[in-house]
Motif scaffolding. Structure first.
Motif, PDB file in Angstrom:
ATOM      1  N   ALA A  75       8.265 112.197 134.513  1.00  0.00           N
ATOM      2  CA  ALA A  75       8.896 112.309 133.192  1.00  0.00           C
ATOM      3  C   ALA A  75       9.186 110.966 132.561  1.00  0.00           C
ATOM      4  CB  ALA A  75      10.197 113.098 133.314  1.00  0.00           C
ATOM      5  N   ASN A  76       9.268 109.880 133.377  1.00  0.00           N
ATOM      6  CA  ASN A  76       9.651 108.590 132.824  1.00  0.00           C
ATOM      7  C   ASN A  76       8.761 107.477 133.351  1.00  0.00           C
ATOM      8  OD1 ASN A  76      10.991 107.326 135.315  1.00  0.00           O
ATOM      9  ND2 ASN A  76      12.104 109.258 135.125  1.00  0.00           N
ATOM     10  N   ASP A  77       8.863 106.316 132.721  1.00  0.00           N
ATOM     11  CA  ASP A  77       8.004 105.183 133.040  1.00  0.00           C
ATOM     12  C   ASP A  77       8.363 104.498 134.348  1.00  0.00           C
ATOM     13  OD1 ASP A  77       6.687 105.613 130.660  1.00  0.00           O
ATOM     14  OD2 ASP A  77       7.911 104.186 129.535  1.00  0.00           O
ATOM     15  N   LYS A  78       9.566 104.747 134.884  1.00  0.00           N
ATOM     16  CA  LYS A  78      10.028 104.033 136.075  1.00  0.00           C
ATOM     17  C   LYS A  78       9.519 104.653 137.376  1.00  0.00           C
ATOM     18  CE  LYS A  78      12.344 101.292 133.453  1.00  0.00           C
ATOM     19  NZ  LYS A  78      11.803  99.936 133.209  1.00  0.00           N
ATOM     20  N   ASN A  79       8.981 105.831 137.303  1.00  0.00           N
ATOM     21  CA  ASN A  79       8.521 106.528 138.494  1.00  0.00           C
ATOM     22  C   ASN A  79       7.279 105.860 139.078  1.00  0.00           C
ATOM     23  OD1 ASN A  79       6.909 108.857 139.917  1.00  0.00           O
ATOM     24  ND2 ASN A  79       9.003 109.630 139.701  1.00  0.00           N
ATOM     25  N   LEU A  80       7.114 105.943 140.409  1.00  0.00           N
ATOM     26  CA  LEU A  80       5.950 105.376 141.083  1.00  0.00           C
ATOM     27  C   LEU A  80       4.655 105.970 140.539  1.00  0.00           C
ATOM     28  CD1 LEU A  80       4.476 103.790 143.304  1.00  0.00           C
ATOM     29  CD2 LEU A  80       5.099 105.605 144.915  1.00  0.00           C
ATOM     30  N   MET A  81       4.635 107.282 140.260  1.00  0.00           N
ATOM     31  CA  MET A  81       3.440 107.908 139.715  1.00  0.00           C
ATOM     32  C   MET A  81       3.066 107.286 138.376  1.00  0.00           C
ATOM     33  SD  MET A  81       1.106 110.148 140.322  1.00  0.00           S
ATOM     34  CE  MET A  81      -0.149 111.112 139.496  1.00  0.00           C
ATOM     35  N   SER A  82       4.065 107.029 137.536  1.00  0.00           N
ATOM     36  CA  SER A  82       3.816 106.400 136.241  1.00  0.00           C
ATOM     37  C   SER A  82       3.244 105.003 136.419  1.00  0.00           C
ATOM     38  CB  SER A  82       5.114 106.337 135.431  1.00  0.00           C
ATOM     39  OG  SER A  82       5.637 107.625 135.211  1.00  0.00           O
ATOM     40  N   GLY A  88      -3.938 102.373 136.502  1.00  0.00           N
ATOM     41  CA  GLY A  88      -5.272 102.960 136.409  1.00  0.00           C
ATOM     42  C   GLY A  88      -5.813 102.933 134.987  1.00  0.00           C
ATOM     43  N   ARG A  89      -4.951 103.179 133.997  1.00  0.00           N
ATOM     44  CA  ARG A  89      -5.393 103.147 132.603  1.00  0.00           C
ATOM     45  C   ARG A  89      -5.868 101.746 132.208  1.00  0.00           C
ATOM     46  NH1 ARG A  89      -4.629 107.785 129.985  1.00  0.00           N
ATOM     47  NH2 ARG A  89      -2.889 109.171 130.522  1.00  0.00           N
ATOM     48  N   LYS A  90      -5.165 100.732 132.675  1.00  0.00           N
ATOM     49  CA  LYS A  90      -5.559  99.357 132.348  1.00  0.00           C
ATOM     50  C   LYS A  90      -6.933  99.027 132.928  1.00  0.00           C
ATOM     51  CE  LYS A  90      -0.862  97.527 131.889  1.00  0.00           C
ATOM     52  NZ  LYS A  90       0.142  96.588 132.433  1.00  0.00           N
ATOM     53  N   GLY A  94     -10.459  98.402 130.714  1.00  0.00           N
ATOM     54  CA  GLY A  94     -11.053  97.084 130.839  1.00  0.00           C
ATOM     55  C   GLY A  94     -10.064  95.936 130.758  1.00  0.00           C
ATOM     56  N   GLU A  95      -8.758  96.235 130.730  1.00  0.00           N
ATOM     57  CA  GLU A  95      -7.751  95.173 130.685  1.00  0.00           C
ATOM     58  C   GLU A  95      -7.645  94.453 132.027  1.00  0.00           C
ATOM     59  OE1 GLU A  95      -3.949  96.258 129.042  1.00  0.00           O
ATOM     60  OE2 GLU A  95      -4.830  97.938 127.962  1.00  0.00           O
ATOM     61  N   LEU A  96      -7.856  95.192 133.111  1.00  0.00           N
ATOM     62  CA  LEU A  96      -7.784  94.629 134.456  1.00  0.00           C
ATOM     63  C   LEU A  96      -9.056  94.970 135.218  1.00  0.00           C
ATOM     64  CD1 LEU A  96      -4.136  95.644 135.498  1.00  0.00           C
ATOM     65  CD2 LEU A  96      -4.889  93.403 134.692  1.00  0.00           C
ATOM     66  N   GLU A  97      -9.348  94.156 136.215  1.00  0.00           N
ATOM     67  CA  GLU A  97     -10.484  94.430 137.096  1.00  0.00           C
ATOM     68  C   GLU A  97      -9.985  94.485 138.526  1.00  0.00           C
ATOM     69  OE1 GLU A  97     -14.832  92.537 138.339  1.00  0.00           O
ATOM     70  OE2 GLU A  97     -13.798  91.853 136.522  1.00  0.00           O
ATOM     71  N   HIS A 102      -9.363 103.126 141.930  1.00  0.00           N
ATOM     72  CA  HIS A 102     -10.048 104.044 141.014  1.00  0.00           C
ATOM     73  C   HIS A 102      -9.038 105.049 140.470  1.00  0.00           C
ATOM     74  CE1 HIS A 102     -12.802 106.963 139.284  1.00  0.00           C
ATOM     75  NE2 HIS A 102     -12.142 107.896 139.971  1.00  0.00           N
ATOM     76  N   ALA A 103      -9.191 105.381 139.193  1.00  0.00           N
ATOM     77  CA  ALA A 103      -8.302 106.372 138.582  1.00  0.00           C
ATOM     78  C   ALA A 103      -9.102 107.432 137.844  1.00  0.00           C
ATOM     79  CB  ALA A 103      -7.348 105.685 137.605  1.00  0.00           C
ATOM     80  N   THR A 104      -8.827 108.673 138.149  1.00  0.00           N
ATOM     81  CA  THR A 104      -9.342 109.802 137.374  1.00  0.00           C
ATOM     82  C   THR A 104      -8.121 110.479 136.769  1.00  0.00           C
ATOM     83  OG1 THR A 104     -11.266 110.143 138.792  1.00  0.00           O
ATOM     84  CG2 THR A 104     -10.552 112.007 137.437  1.00  0.00           C
TER      85      THR A 104
END
Length: 394
Positions: A75-82, A88-90, A94-97, A102-104
């Motif tokens: 539910a929030n940005d502080k969680n480990l899942m977040s 993964g989004r970065k 292409g922001e990070l290499e 891997h993220a799906t």
């Protein structure tokens, strides 16, 4: 080949010597393990990140270890899942290499139309297979008709980062009030305060509200120094990082030292023109005794936590945020508490902040609401500012 030990939740492979084991949430059991493969299911619901960190650190001894994390968004940005999803989004953007990560991600964007079936298909690859479209439609209809169910639908069916309970204030409205607050610029200015006393090993909060300074908010928080690691694991937020940043003050010992807090309150009252401190009756007797022993006189005012007393305070807080008449400086603890805040209503439509229904802590927001409620029920005027003098010639 496989020896299944159901009682121990363990499977042994007699050929390779491998074992497959279901672990409990006790992070200590991960110490000393050297796993080759780890599956973390619904990690957003884990209590803290210590188990995850211990498992990953134990994989260093393996040549080709693999960790798989599965779950619905938190539910929030502080969680480990977040944290993992954002990382993964970065990588995907292409922001990070990072060739080791891997993220799906199947999730509806924040600006997506939640009731459009095209949105549903985009984030539910199983829709029309074992997840039925008819069932999805039925739950969507209910979520549209019953606002309390909208958050759960967005989180559980669209994998959006929203609270399934439904938030008191939308994140975009809260962040719109994030104008910086400089504590030194508020010295000597009129303010009202809300005090939230904790149990012996929890977060104690004091929040100052400056209505005549653009609605500036100045929070203070205290935690026991010797217990902060365990408290951090339980709350699943970076208490130690916030402490190092000066956002939390640590009192000596394993319990919050009320005497330390009283002395700090005396100092705060000397720095700012504190016109009133709203408090909850809970634990106030021992606090008042320490105030008397320390010879500290403060303008204390009782603030009930029921619907009658909290309804005007909640209304004042909501109106100030929606009208852009609050400045909280994006304090991360206040933002965390606001993200947890859930409202409860009675039959007459009166509202209060519900600690019972809120998933995690909301102490800072409750203290802010009490401060604003105290200001609302007092007839006050802005203090005289010698720099603003107007001369009229008659």
């Amino acid at each position: 080949r496989m020896n299944i030990r159901s009682f121990n939740k363990l499977i042994e492979d007699s050929v390779t010597g491998s074992t497959y084991e279901a672990l409990s949430s006790d992070a200590r059991k991960a110490h000393g393990l050297n796993p080759s493969f780890v599956v973390c299911d619904e990690i957003a619901q884990w209590r803290g990140r210590e188990l995850y960190d211990n498992l990953l650190s134990g994989m260093d001894a393996r040549a080709e270890p693999l960790t798989v994390v599965i779950g619905t968004q938190a539910a929030n940005d502080k969680n480990l899942m977040s944290e993992l999803v954002d990382y993964g989004r970065k990588i995907l953007d292409g922001e990070l290499e990072d060739p080791t990560f891997h993220a799906t991600i199947y999730a509806a964007p924040e600006d997506a139309e939640p009731w459009a079936e095209s949105t549903w298909y985009a984030c539910n690859p199983a829709l029309g297979d074992f997840k039925t479209l008819a069932g999805m439609r039925a739950q969507a209809v209910q979520a549209q008709r019953v606002p309390a169910k909208a958050g759960a639908f967005k989180n559980l069916h669209l994998n959006m980062r929203v609270d399934a309970e439904g938030r008191f204030i939308a994140p975009e409205d809260w962040f719109a009030c994030g104008e910086p607050v400089a504590a030194e610029s508020l010295y000597g200015r009129q303010c009202w305060a809300g005090l939230g006393l904790s149990s012996v090993d929890d977060l104690t909060a004091l929040v100052l509200y400056f209505p005549f300074e653009g609605g500036a908010v100045l929070p203070f928080f205290w935690l026991p120094k010797d217990n902060i690691r365990l408290l951090e694991q339980d709350a699943r937020v970076p208490y130690r990082v916030w402490s190092e940043a000066g956002l939390i003050e640590l009192t000596p010992g394993r319990a919050v030292d009320y005497r330390y807090v009283v002395r700090r309150l005396a100092q705060i009252a000397a720095d700012y023109d504190v016109r009133g401190i709203a408090y909850d009756r809970w634990r106030i007797k021992s606090f008042e005794r320490i105030l008397a022993e320390e010879g500290v006189s403060l303008p204390m005012a009782e603030a009930g936590q029921g619907f009658k007393d909290m309804a005007p305070a909640v209304d004042a807080l909501e109106a100030a945020i929606l009208d852009g008449k609050l400045r909280h400086g994006n304090n991360p603890i206040m933002t965390w508490h606001m993200s947890n805040a859930v409202i409860e209503s009675d039959a007459a439509g009166n509202r209060k902040l519900s600690k019972r229904r809120s998933r995690e802590k909301i102490d800072g927001i409750v203290a802010l609401a009490m401060a604003m409620g105290l200001h609302e029920r007092e007839e006050v005027r802005p203090q005289f500012d010698p720099e603003q003098i107007f001369c009229v010639e008659l």
